[in-house]
Design a protein around this motif. Structure first.
Motif, short mmCIF file in Angstrom:
data_model
loop_
_atom_site.label_atom_id
_atom_site.label_comp_id
_atom_site.label_asym_id
_atom_site.label_seq_id
_atom_site.Cartn_x
_atom_site.Cartn_y
_atom_site.Cartn_z
N GLU A 64 17.43 75.69 64.50
CA GLU A 64 16.95 77.07 64.55
C GLU A 64 15.43 77.13 64.64
O GLU A 64 14.87 77.99 65.31
CB GLU A 64 17.44 77.84 63.33
N LEU A 65 14.75 76.20 63.96
CA LEU A 65 13.29 76.20 64.00
C LEU A 65 12.76 75.76 65.36
O LEU A 65 11.72 76.24 65.81
CB LEU A 65 12.73 75.28 62.91
N ILE A 66 13.47 74.85 66.01
CA ILE A 66 13.05 74.42 67.35
C ILE A 66 13.05 75.62 68.29
O ILE A 66 12.06 75.89 68.99
CB ILE A 66 13.98 73.32 67.89
N ALA A 67 14.15 76.36 68.29
CA ALA A 67 14.26 77.53 69.16
C ALA A 67 13.27 78.62 68.77
O ALA A 67 12.64 79.25 69.62
CB ALA A 67 15.69 78.06 69.12
N GLN A 68 13.11 78.81 67.46
CA GLN A 68 12.19 79.85 66.98
C GLN A 68 10.75 79.54 67.35
O GLN A 68 10.01 80.42 67.82
CB GLN A 68 12.33 79.97 65.45
N TYR A 85 13.38 69.48 73.65
CA TYR A 85 14.20 68.27 73.64
C TYR A 85 15.05 68.31 72.38
O TYR A 85 14.58 67.98 71.30
CB TYR A 85 13.32 67.02 73.67
N SER A 86 16.31 68.74 72.53
CA SER A 86 17.20 68.87 71.39
C SER A 86 18.64 68.78 71.87
O SER A 86 19.07 69.58 72.72
CB SER A 86 16.98 70.21 70.68
N ALA A 87 19.38 67.83 71.33
CA ALA A 87 20.79 67.71 71.70
C ALA A 87 21.56 68.95 71.27
O ALA A 87 22.45 69.42 71.98
CB ALA A 87 21.38 66.46 71.05
N GLY A 88 21.21 69.49 70.11
CA GLY A 88 21.91 70.67 69.61
C GLY A 88 21.71 71.90 70.48
O GLY A 88 22.56 72.79 70.53
N GLY A 90 21.03 71.52 73.79
CA GLY A 90 21.43 71.13 75.13
C GLY A 90 20.29 71.02 76.12
O GLY A 90 20.48 71.23 77.32
N LYS A 91 19.09 70.67 75.65
CA LYS A 91 17.93 70.56 76.55
C LYS A 91 17.18 69.27 76.29
O LYS A 91 17.04 68.84 75.14
CB LYS A 91 16.99 71.76 76.36
N ALA A 101 10.78 69.61 69.76
CA ALA A 101 11.86 68.62 69.69
C ALA A 101 12.43 68.50 68.29
O ALA A 101 11.77 68.80 67.29
CB ALA A 101 11.34 67.26 70.16
N GLY A 102 13.69 68.03 68.25
CA GLY A 102 14.34 67.70 66.98
C GLY A 102 14.19 66.21 66.72
O GLY A 102 14.41 65.39 67.62
N ILE A 103 13.82 65.86 65.51
CA ILE A 103 13.57 64.46 65.20
C ILE A 103 14.82 63.62 65.39
O ILE A 103 14.76 62.46 65.81
CB ILE A 103 13.01 64.29 63.76
N GLN A 104 16.01 64.21 65.13
CA GLN A 104 17.25 63.45 65.30
C GLN A 104 17.47 63.07 66.76
O GLN A 104 18.08 62.04 67.05
CB GLN A 104 18.44 64.26 64.80
N SER A 105 16.97 63.90 67.68
CA SER A 105 17.18 63.65 69.10
C SER A 105 16.17 62.68 69.70
O SER A 105 16.47 62.01 70.70
CB SER A 105 17.13 64.98 69.88
N ILE A 106 14.97 62.59 69.12
CA ILE A 106 13.91 61.81 69.79
C ILE A 106 13.43 60.60 69.00
O ILE A 106 12.58 59.85 69.49
CB ILE A 106 12.69 62.71 70.09
#
Length: 579
Positions: A64-68, A85-88, A90-91, A101-106
């Motif tokens: 939610e914070l990535i999108a916000q 860049y976030s798997a959750g 889809g980008k 970006a989300g740390i889990q994705s990168i």
């Protein structure tokens, strides 16, 4: 066009000033609902318009914070070269100049992300303290690509339960706190919703619950708290206190506990849903959307809704989760500080004893590892409305009840502290100001500023020669009084230039135990307002610099020797003599 608040401008200016003199990794502290996303977006826009070749990465762990944060960037600067860049989500826009970006994705994709000049970490307090985590490994990999990489952390709570302040300790990623916006001031200035707390009759007994990794052992805590009779009593009090409130949020001590709380609400005719970490994304989004629309009155949660959850209408928070984590406590209570139409304040019902355990949220600072516990701060309860108030308060902030004179004895024990420190808006006219050097044995000297207000004088200490955050707050104090002038580097230099300083027409003071502390200033005429920061220098982030006028109120709290406070509170006795 979005307009930054004074403290947001000050936060941005502090970053440039920090990198004018240092090369470490700094933290910016802004309370929950204080607008960190806008600060980041405005700072990023300023950097890229001054230095278009820079590459900036904004990392967090919450979808939610990535999108916000991305939406805030596009709202401020529609043409921003920003991607996600976030798997959750889809980008995977790996090559975007501004990448959210989300740390889990990168965390394993530093090579794909490539050369980066600046990393902003939102919710920086969630980075574990040791050096072998996904955050640290990822940052080390980026540093190997660019040795000049800089990291800036943003958070509302600059500390961890197990290791103290984020910039302290051998393995600390951050080196300084460059700026902190005090939650008390933001509430007093109308930027955040006030918080009030009532004395509940139901208490959760955790006296036999053990501790592991700095907090209560989760399984034992759930077993101690999740009792049918206690749940019924607590829900009954929530309904009673929340009769005229619209949006309730309950933080619970386990998944089953949250379900039992929700079931009890349903039995009482109150709509309530539960949200957990494993709640499917679509279901979670639908529940939160219905809650924000007012179709669901209450949410019961365990382990989520403390970060990245934005529901401004929340006007009642039930703390049914005892915690030894100061950060978790502040994050939970902070869910109620957002402003909303028709919302006067947020009521905090502390069944868990967290307010007693940690203190008012605007004064929370964690104990360092190994420090012993202290006694509970003395409080009292308003006899008219049951609001929990600091012992020094003379008037109930909720119902206006005036307490008897201070010499009347108050019961020495109390169940909890107020959720906010006492506010006593007493303004005094200043008839004169004097400046002197104050030398502390074993510490750096400070500038002692004494205000004469009739027959009484009040003093504060400005830490001109300190480092890091303390120096930054002293610089803010100086600029408020001498806009456009260079901040002196020594106390002696400050005294020589004191004639340049504007003198406040009034100061506000509030009681602090046996003393009073200075909490605000009025200038007449007022200095020029703070312009939005726009860097004009050329070069790169290795020499960030700028010249701005920052308007900010000094921070209260702490002592003159504290490394994280530039201004010690004025310590003047109630009889008028300096202490």
């Amino acid at each position: 066009m979005l307009t930054l608040r004074p403290y947001q401008n000050a936060a941005i200016a502090s970053i440039y000033e920090y990198y004018e003199n240092k090369s470490g990794n700094c933290c910016i502290v802004i309370p929950t609902a204080g607008g960190k996303s806008l600060v980041m977006a405005s700072f990023i826009e300023g950097v890229l318009k001054a230095w278009p070749d820079q590459r900036i990465l904004i990392v967090t762990h919450v979808r939610e914070l990535i999108a916000q944060n991305h939406a805030e960037m596009i709202g401020l600067w529609p043409e921003a070269p920003a991607g996600i860049y976030s798997a959750g989500l889809g980008k995977r826009d790996a090559q975007a100049r501004i990448l959210f970006a989300g740390i889990q994705s990168i965390h394993r994709r530093a090579a794909e992300i490539g050369h980066t000049d600046l990393v902003l970490i939102d919710e920086a307090h969630l980075i574990p303290g040791n050096s072998s985590t996904m955050y640290r490994r990822f940052l080390d990999a980026l540093s190997a690509i660019n040795l000049a990489l800089k990291v800036i952390g943003l958070t509302a709570t600059p500390f961890r339960t197990d290791s103290g302040m984020l910039h302290e300790g051998r393995s600390a990623l951050f080196t300084d706190i460059a700026y902190e916006a005090p939650v008390r001031e933001l509430i007093d200035q109308g930027y955040l919703s006030p918080l009030i707390s009532k004395q509940p009759a139901t208490w959760l007994d955790v006296s036999k619950v053990g501790t592991r990794a700095g907090d209560f052992i989760a399984r034992d805590l759930a077993a101690a708290v999740d009792q049918d009779a206690i749940t019924r009593a607590a829900v009954n009090e929530i309904i009673e206190h929340g009769r005229d409130r619209k949006s309730w949020l309950a933080f619970c001590s386990g998944v089953d506990h949250a379900r039992h709380v929700a079931e009890e609400f349903h039995r009482r005719g109150i709509s309530c849903r539960t949200i957990f970490g494993d709640t499917p994304k679509e279901e979670r989004d639908a529940i939160i959307a219905a809650f924000k629309r007012g179709e669901i009155r209450a949410l019961a949660s365990m382990g989520v809704l403390t970060t990245g959850f934005n529901a401004p209408a929340i006007d009642l928070i039930a703390l049914l989760r005892p915690t030894k984590s100061a950060g978790l406590y502040v994050q939970m209570v902070g869910r109620g500080t957002r402003l909303a139409p028709g919302k006067e304040n947020c009521l905090v019902l502390d069944f868990a004893g967290n307010v007693r355990r940690h203190g008012p949220i605007d004064l929370v600072r964690p104990k360092r590892p190994g420090e012993g516990g202290g006694g509970d701060a003395p409080t009292k309860v308003c006899p008219e409305c049951d609001t929990i108030i600091a012992l020094s308060a003379t008037e109930c902030p909720d119902c206006g009840y005036e307490f008897p004179a201070r010499e009347v004895k108050i019961a020495p024990t109390a169940a909890a502290l107020p959720v906010l420190s006492p506010k006593a808006p007493q303004w005094l006219q200043v008839s004169g100001v004097s400046y002197s050097r104050h030398d502390k044995r074993g510490g750096r000297p400070s500038l002692k500023v004494t205000y004469s207000c009739g027959l009484t004088s009040y003093s504060e200490w400005v830490c001109i020669e300190h480092q890091g955050y303390a120096r930054q707050k002293a610089a803010d104090w100086w600029r408020k009084r001498a806009p456009g002038t260079k901040v002196p580097l020594s106390v002696d230099e400050a005294i020589e230039q004191a004639s340049r300083l504007a003198i406040p027409s009034d100061i506000s003071v509030r009681p602090s135990g046996r003393y009073f502390e200075i909490s605000g200033y009025r200038f007449s005429p007022c200095p020029n307002s703070t312009p939005a920061f726009a860097p004009s220098a050329t070069g790169n982030l290795a020499a960030l610099a700028g010249s701005t006028q920052v308007s900010a109120s000094p921070t209260n709290g702490g002592t003159q020797a504290a490394s994280t406070s530039a201004l010690a509170p004025a310590r003047t006795s109630a009889t008028g003599g300096q202490a």
